[in-house]
Design a protein around this motif. Structure first.
Motif, PDB file in Angstrom:
ATOM      1  N   LYS A   1       0.858  -1.184   0.000  1.00 10.58           N
ATOM      2  CA  LYS A   1       0.000   0.000   0.000  1.00 10.58           C
ATOM      3  C   LYS A   1       0.897   1.237   0.000  1.00 10.58           C
ATOM      4  O   LYS A   1       1.944   1.242   0.648  1.00 10.58           O
ATOM      5  CB  LYS A   1      -0.899   0.037   1.238  1.00 10.58           C
ATOM      6  CG  LYS A   1      -2.136  -0.843   1.134  1.00 10.58           C
ATOM      7  CD  LYS A   1      -1.774  -2.241   1.392  1.00 10.58           C
ATOM      8  CE  LYS A   1      -2.940  -3.189   1.495  1.00 10.58           C
ATOM      9  NZ  LYS A   1      -2.410  -4.561   1.618  1.00 10.58           N
ATOM     10  N   PRO A   2       0.505   2.300  -0.696  1.00 13.34           N
ATOM     11  CA  PRO A   2       1.366   3.491  -0.777  1.00 13.34           C
ATOM     12  C   PRO A   2       1.747   4.081   0.577  1.00 13.34           C
ATOM     13  O   PRO A   2       2.854   4.588   0.738  1.00 13.34           O
ATOM     14  CB  PRO A   2       0.518   4.485  -1.574  1.00 13.34           C
ATOM     15  CG  PRO A   2      -0.417   3.642  -2.358  1.00 13.34           C
ATOM     16  CD  PRO A   2      -0.692   2.435  -1.522  1.00 13.34           C
ATOM     17  N   ASN A   3       0.841   4.003   1.574  1.00 14.85           N
ATOM     18  CA  ASN A   3       1.165   4.595   2.883  1.00 14.85           C
ATOM     19  C   ASN A   3       1.996   3.668   3.767  1.00 14.85           C
ATOM     20  O   ASN A   3       2.448   4.085   4.830  1.00 14.85           O
ATOM     21  CB  ASN A   3      -0.128   5.002   3.609  1.00 14.85           C
ATOM     22  CG  ASN A   3      -1.098   3.852   3.759  1.00 14.85           C
ATOM     23  OD1 ASN A   3      -0.888   2.778   3.199  1.00 14.85           O
ATOM     24  ND2 ASN A   3      -2.176   4.069   4.494  1.00 14.85           N
ATOM     25  N   GLU A   4       2.233   2.418   3.354  1.00 15.15           N
ATOM     26  CA  GLU A   4       3.036   1.481   4.143  1.00 15.15           C
ATOM     27  C   GLU A   4       4.502   1.451   3.726  1.00 15.15           C
ATOM     28  O   GLU A   4       5.304   0.782   4.367  1.00 15.15           O
ATOM     29  CB  GLU A   4       2.477   0.053   3.990  1.00 15.15           C
ATOM     30  CG  GLU A   4       1.121  -0.160   4.607  1.00 15.15           C
ATOM     31  CD  GLU A   4       0.596  -1.565   4.351  1.00 15.15           C
ATOM     32  OE1 GLU A   4       1.281  -2.332   3.632  1.00 15.15           O
ATOM     33  OE2 GLU A   4      -0.490  -1.885   4.855  1.00 15.15           O
ATOM     34  N   VAL A   5       4.857   2.152   2.642  1.00 16.85           N
ATOM     35  CA  VAL A   5       6.205   2.062   2.089  1.00 16.85           C
ATOM     36  C   VAL A   5       7.188   2.855   2.953  1.00 16.85           C
ATOM     37  O   VAL A   5       6.986   4.046   3.207  1.00 16.85           O
ATOM     38  CB  VAL A   5       6.236   2.583   0.637  1.00 16.85           C
ATOM     39  CG1 VAL A   5       7.643   2.528   0.079  1.00 16.85           C
ATOM     40  CG2 VAL A   5       5.283   1.775  -0.221  1.00 16.85           C
TER      41      VAL A   5
ATOM     42  N   ASP B   1       4.461   2.997  -6.017  1.00 16.57           N
ATOM     43  CA  ASP B   1       5.805   3.555  -5.902  1.00 16.57           C
ATOM     44  C   ASP B   1       6.444   3.062  -4.604  1.00 16.57           C
ATOM     45  O   ASP B   1       6.247   3.655  -3.544  1.00 16.57           O
ATOM     46  CB  ASP B   1       5.740   5.081  -5.932  1.00 16.57           C
ATOM     47  CG  ASP B   1       7.115   5.719  -5.942  1.00 16.57           C
ATOM     48  OD1 ASP B   1       8.110   4.990  -6.115  1.00 16.57           O
ATOM     49  OD2 ASP B   1       7.201   6.955  -5.786  1.00 16.57           O
ATOM     50  N   THR B   2       7.175   1.950  -4.678  1.00 16.46           N
ATOM     51  CA  THR B   2       7.821   1.371  -3.497  1.00 16.46           C
ATOM     52  C   THR B   2       9.303   1.730  -3.421  1.00 16.46           C
ATOM     53  O   THR B   2      10.018   1.236  -2.567  1.00 16.46           O
ATOM     54  CB  THR B   2       7.703  -0.174  -3.510  1.00 16.46           C
ATOM     55  OG1 THR B   2       8.245  -0.665  -4.726  1.00 16.46           O
ATOM     56  CG2 THR B   2       6.265  -0.617  -3.371  1.00 16.46           C
ATOM     57  N   GLY B   3       9.768   2.587  -4.308  1.00 17.10           N
ATOM     58  CA  GLY B   3      11.194   2.883  -4.415  1.00 17.10           C
ATOM     59  C   GLY B   3      11.727   3.828  -3.367  1.00 17.10           C
ATOM     60  O   GLY B   3      10.984   4.427  -2.591  1.00 17.10           O
ATOM     61  N   ASP B   4      13.052   3.944  -3.345  1.00 17.58           N
ATOM     62  CA  ASP B   4      13.757   4.803  -2.410  1.00 17.58           C
ATOM     63  C   ASP B   4      14.331   6.018  -3.134  1.00 17.58           C
ATOM     64  O   ASP B   4      14.311   6.093  -4.356  1.00 17.58           O
ATOM     65  CB  ASP B   4      14.901   4.016  -1.749  1.00 17.58           C
ATOM     66  CG  ASP B   4      14.392   2.894  -0.866  1.00 17.58           C
ATOM     67  OD1 ASP B   4      13.335   3.068  -0.242  1.00 17.58           O
ATOM     68  OD2 ASP B   4      15.054   1.844  -0.801  1.00 17.58           O
ATOM     69  N   PHE B   5      14.868   6.946  -2.354  1.00 17.61           N
ATOM     70  CA  PHE B   5      15.507   8.135  -2.901  1.00 17.61           C
ATOM     71  C   PHE B   5      16.941   7.812  -3.290  1.00 17.61           C
ATOM     72  O   PHE B   5      17.614   7.032  -2.617  1.00 17.61           O
ATOM     73  CB  PHE B   5      15.520   9.258  -1.861  1.00 17.61           C
ATOM     74  CG  PHE B   5      14.168   9.859  -1.606  1.00 17.61           C
ATOM     75  CD1 PHE B   5      13.775  11.005  -2.283  1.00 17.61           C
ATOM     76  CD2 PHE B   5      13.291   9.285  -0.701  1.00 17.61           C
ATOM     77  CE1 PHE B   5      12.527  11.564  -2.051  1.00 17.61           C
ATOM     78  CE2 PHE B   5      12.037   9.835  -0.466  1.00 17.61           C
ATOM     79  CZ  PHE B   5      11.657  10.982  -1.152  1.00 17.61           C
TER      80      PHE B   5
END
Length: 149
Positions: free
Chosen positions: A11-15, A53-57
């Protein structure tokens, strides 16, 4: 009743997002771009979900010290068109590196991301800097090494 395996979708808010630093000094452009794109998409995580979008910066430093192999420095051409007659602008890799080296890396990485709203959102998490310094020390980024083959 059968035991069925449920597919997990992030879920987007769990990433949970992390920050990574890649030093581009004497690295090949395509290898750095491919690794950065993989991290921006989140494919290095077990909870990767294609439509979330599960990616990092990713922070890339020393963009001016990146290299290309073979004769790409002279033959690789970046083109853009203004839309008006005679509005085609072209510059080689060498010219682009002299004017704006950070844009060369951004172009390579964004070309490896999806061409939709999700890809544009993932591209916003890429930060490229010419020198060795970056203003993201407060995020405590982890150093990431690119393995040479």
């Amino acid at each position: 009743m059968e035991d069925t395996v449920k597919t997990y979708y992030a879920k987007p808010n769990e990433v949970a997002r992390e920050w990574f630093v890649i030093d581009a000094t004497d690295q090949v452009l395509g290898r750095v771009a491919a690794k950065a794109a993989q991290i921006l998409k989140g494919k290095h995580k077990p909870q990767y979900t294609p439509h979330v979008d599960t990616g990092d910066f990713v922070i890339i430093v020393n963009a001016d010290k990146i290299r290309v192999t073979g004769t790409k420095a002279l033959n690789k051409v970046y083109s853009r068109h203004s839309g008006f007659p005679g509005g085609l602008k072209q510059e080689t890799f060498t010219e682009a590196m002299q004017k704006h080296p950070e844009r060369v890396i951004e172009h390579a990485v964004k070309g490896m991301l999806p061409k939709n709203t999700l890809g544009r959102k993932q591209g916003m998490k890429l930060k490229v800097y010419v020198g060795p310094n970056h203003p993201h020390a407060a995020q405590k980024p982890r150093e990431l090494k690119i393995e040479e083959m």
